[in-house]
Motif scaffolding. Sequence first.
Motif, PDB file in Angstrom:
ATOM      1  N   VAL A  17     -20.981 -10.334  -3.449  1.00 43.79           N
ATOM      2  CA  VAL A  17     -21.801 -11.447  -3.938  1.00 43.79           C
ATOM      3  C   VAL A  17     -21.664 -11.320  -5.461  1.00 43.79           C
ATOM      4  O   VAL A  17     -21.470 -12.281  -6.137  1.00 43.79           O
ATOM      5  N   PHE A  18     -21.587 -10.095  -6.007  1.00 43.54           N
ATOM      6  CA  PHE A  18     -21.549  -9.813  -7.447  1.00 43.54           C
ATOM      7  C   PHE A  18     -20.351 -10.336  -8.278  1.00 43.54           C
ATOM      8  O   PHE A  18     -20.426 -11.290  -9.035  1.00 43.54           O
ATOM      9  N   GLY A  19     -19.096  -9.957  -7.489  1.00 41.69           N
ATOM     10  CA  GLY A  19     -17.861 -10.150  -7.840  1.00 41.69           C
ATOM     11  C   GLY A  19     -17.516 -11.865  -7.492  1.00 41.69           C
ATOM     12  O   GLY A  19     -16.987 -12.374  -8.452  1.00 41.69           O
ATOM     13  N   PHE A  20     -18.314 -12.192  -6.688  1.00 45.26           N
ATOM     14  CA  PHE A  20     -18.131 -13.986  -6.317  1.00 45.26           C
ATOM     15  C   PHE A  20     -18.707 -14.582  -7.418  1.00 45.26           C
ATOM     16  O   PHE A  20     -18.061 -15.642  -7.903  1.00 45.26           O
ATOM     17  N   GLY A  21     -19.979 -14.198  -7.685  1.00 39.05           N
ATOM     18  CA  GLY A  21     -20.770 -14.688  -8.741  1.00 39.05           C
ATOM     19  C   GLY A  21     -19.875 -14.675 -10.185  1.00 39.05           C
ATOM     20  O   GLY A  21     -19.891 -15.462 -10.969  1.00 39.05           O
ATOM     21  N   LEU A  22     -19.339 -13.621 -10.599  1.00 36.40           N
ATOM     22  CA  LEU A  22     -18.579 -13.483 -11.824  1.00 36.40           C
ATOM     23  C   LEU A  22     -17.351 -14.363 -11.775  1.00 36.40           C
ATOM     24  O   LEU A  22     -17.079 -15.101 -12.714  1.00 36.40           O
ATOM     25  N   ILE A  24     -17.097 -17.401  -9.885  1.00 37.70           N
ATOM     26  CA  ILE A  24     -17.714 -18.643  -9.954  1.00 37.70           C
ATOM     27  C   ILE A  24     -17.819 -19.085 -11.318  1.00 37.70           C
ATOM     28  O   ILE A  24     -17.498 -19.948 -12.039  1.00 37.70           O
ATOM     29  N   SER A  25     -18.516 -18.069 -12.219  1.00 35.94           N
ATOM     30  CA  SER A  25     -19.011 -18.371 -13.787  1.00 35.94           C
ATOM     31  C   SER A  25     -17.908 -17.993 -14.606  1.00 35.94           C
ATOM     32  O   SER A  25     -18.072 -18.495 -15.758  1.00 35.94           O
ATOM     33  N   GLY A  26     -16.944 -17.739 -14.154  1.00 30.39           N
ATOM     34  CA  GLY A  26     -15.587 -17.645 -15.016  1.00 30.39           C
ATOM     35  C   GLY A  26     -15.723 -16.486 -15.960  1.00 30.39           C
ATOM     36  O   GLY A  26     -15.002 -16.248 -16.962  1.00 30.39           O
ATOM     37  N   MET A  27     -16.550 -15.550 -15.628  1.00 31.40           N
ATOM     38  CA  MET A  27     -16.596 -14.473 -16.481  1.00 31.40           C
ATOM     39  C   MET A  27     -15.632 -13.354 -16.184  1.00 31.40           C
ATOM     40  O   MET A  27     -15.434 -12.434 -16.952  1.00 31.40           O
ATOM     41  N   LEU A  28     -14.588 -13.558 -15.276  1.00 28.53           N
ATOM     42  CA  LEU A  28     -13.444 -12.645 -15.105  1.00 28.53           C
ATOM     43  C   LEU A  28     -12.280 -13.032 -16.090  1.00 28.53           C
ATOM     44  O   LEU A  28     -11.471 -12.552 -16.135  1.00 28.53           O
ATOM     45  N   ASN A  29     -12.693 -14.048 -17.062  1.00 26.19           N
ATOM     46  CA  ASN A  29     -11.722 -14.454 -18.134  1.00 26.19           C
ATOM     47  C   ASN A  29     -12.223 -13.736 -19.195  1.00 26.19           C
ATOM     48  O   ASN A  29     -13.192 -14.245 -19.974  1.00 26.19           O
ATOM     49  N   PRO A  30     -11.482 -12.930 -19.796  1.00 24.83           N
ATOM     50  CA  PRO A  30     -11.949 -12.297 -20.910  1.00 24.83           C
ATOM     51  C   PRO A  30     -11.856 -13.067 -22.201  1.00 24.83           C
ATOM     52  O   PRO A  30     -12.865 -13.099 -22.971  1.00 24.83           O
ATOM     53  N   GLY A 108     -18.436  -4.097 -14.460  1.00 27.72           N
ATOM     54  CA  GLY A 108     -18.168  -5.059 -13.217  1.00 27.72           C
ATOM     55  C   GLY A 108     -17.297  -5.928 -13.322  1.00 27.72           C
ATOM     56  O   GLY A 108     -16.405  -6.005 -12.333  1.00 27.72           O
ATOM     57  N   PRO A 109     -17.148  -6.917 -14.295  1.00 34.72           N
ATOM     58  CA  PRO A 109     -16.072  -7.880 -14.274  1.00 34.72           C
ATOM     59  C   PRO A 109     -14.641  -7.201 -14.398  1.00 34.72           C
ATOM     60  O   PRO A 109     -13.692  -7.865 -13.803  1.00 34.72           O
ATOM     61  N   ALA A 110     -14.537  -5.944 -15.089  1.00 27.75           N
ATOM     62  CA  ALA A 110     -13.193  -5.271 -15.204  1.00 27.75           C
ATOM     63  C   ALA A 110     -12.736  -5.029 -13.839  1.00 27.75           C
ATOM     64  O   ALA A 110     -11.809  -5.290 -13.395  1.00 27.75           O
ATOM     65  N   VAL A 111     -13.724  -4.396 -12.955  1.00 30.27           N
ATOM     66  CA  VAL A 111     -13.273  -4.003 -11.597  1.00 30.27           C
ATOM     67  C   VAL A 111     -13.074  -5.196 -10.641  1.00 30.27           C
ATOM     68  O   VAL A 111     -12.086  -5.480 -10.168  1.00 30.27           O
ATOM     69  N   ALA A 112     -13.754  -6.167 -11.124  1.00 32.16           N
ATOM     70  CA  ALA A 112     -13.759  -7.503 -10.343  1.00 32.16           C
ATOM     71  C   ALA A 112     -12.347  -8.241 -10.354  1.00 32.16           C
ATOM     72  O   ALA A 112     -11.640  -8.885  -9.847  1.00 32.16           O
ATOM     73  N   SER A 113     -12.006  -8.070 -11.722  1.00 30.16           N
ATOM     74  CA  SER A 113     -10.852  -8.644 -12.243  1.00 30.16           C
ATOM     75  C   SER A 113      -9.443  -8.031 -11.831  1.00 30.16           C
ATOM     76  O   SER A 113      -8.597  -8.482 -12.023  1.00 30.16           O
ATOM     77  N   LEU A 114      -9.220  -6.871 -11.271  1.00 27.40           N
ATOM     78  CA  LEU A 114      -8.303  -6.252 -10.564  1.00 27.40           C
ATOM     79  C   LEU A 114      -7.655  -7.053  -9.711  1.00 27.40           C
ATOM     80  O   LEU A 114      -6.424  -6.946  -9.402  1.00 27.40           O
ATOM     81  N   SER A 115      -8.429  -7.902  -9.026  1.00 26.00           N
ATOM     82  CA  SER A 115      -8.097  -8.680  -7.893  1.00 26.00           C
ATOM     83  C   SER A 115      -7.111  -9.777  -8.355  1.00 26.00           C
ATOM     84  O   SER A 115      -6.484 -10.349  -7.588  1.00 26.00           O
ATOM     85  N   ILE A 116      -7.282 -10.089  -9.497  1.00 20.76           N
ATOM     86  CA  ILE A 116      -6.540 -11.213 -10.226  1.00 20.76           C
ATOM     87  C   ILE A 116      -4.964 -10.445 -10.590  1.00 20.76           C
ATOM     88  O   ILE A 116      -3.961 -11.249 -10.210  1.00 20.76           O
ATOM     89  N   GLY A 117      -4.800  -9.100 -10.490  1.00 20.72           N
ATOM     90  CA  GLY A 117      -3.709  -8.601 -10.808  1.00 20.72           C
ATOM     91  C   GLY A 117      -2.951  -8.504 -12.185  1.00 20.72           C
ATOM     92  O   GLY A 117      -1.918  -8.476 -12.535  1.00 20.72           O
TER      93      GLY A 117
END
Length: 143
Positions: A17-22, A24-30, A108-117
């Motif tokens: 849920v946390f990763g999905f929220g990040l 959706i909110s665009g917070m995986l984009n530095p 948190g977002p750094a680990v979630a962003s690993l999925s982007i590659g």
Amino acid sequence: MSRNVYQFAAALASGIVFGFGLSISGMLNPARVQGFLDIFGAWDPSLAFVLGGAVIVAFVGVQAMKRMRRPVLGDRFHLPVNNRIDAPLLIGSALFGLGWGIGGFCPGPAVASLSIGLPQTALFVVAMLAGMTLHDRVWRNRS
């Protein structure tokens, strides 16, 4: 099923849920995070809304916790015992802020962003883990 299985499932669900929220909110984009920190340039206020939403959710969670005798999947609550503002807190906060501003990520977002590659994400996470390991070894030898 054992209590550990439920704890693992709850932690996994919370992380998803946390990763999905990040995401959706665009917070995986530095660039979005760095845009928020660029208050004298092309300021992007969207992170303020994400942070505001997080504060509301945390506030509701803390209020619910205060009414509980113990956690649903644990024996006791693990709350901070040190409430002083001291040098380690200030130095750690400054280092966290510098890393966040330079890299555009917090843990948190750094680990979630690993999925982007993206290679820079992997480099950031490796450096973050190295820093955490170094801190633990130095801090443990300090006492």
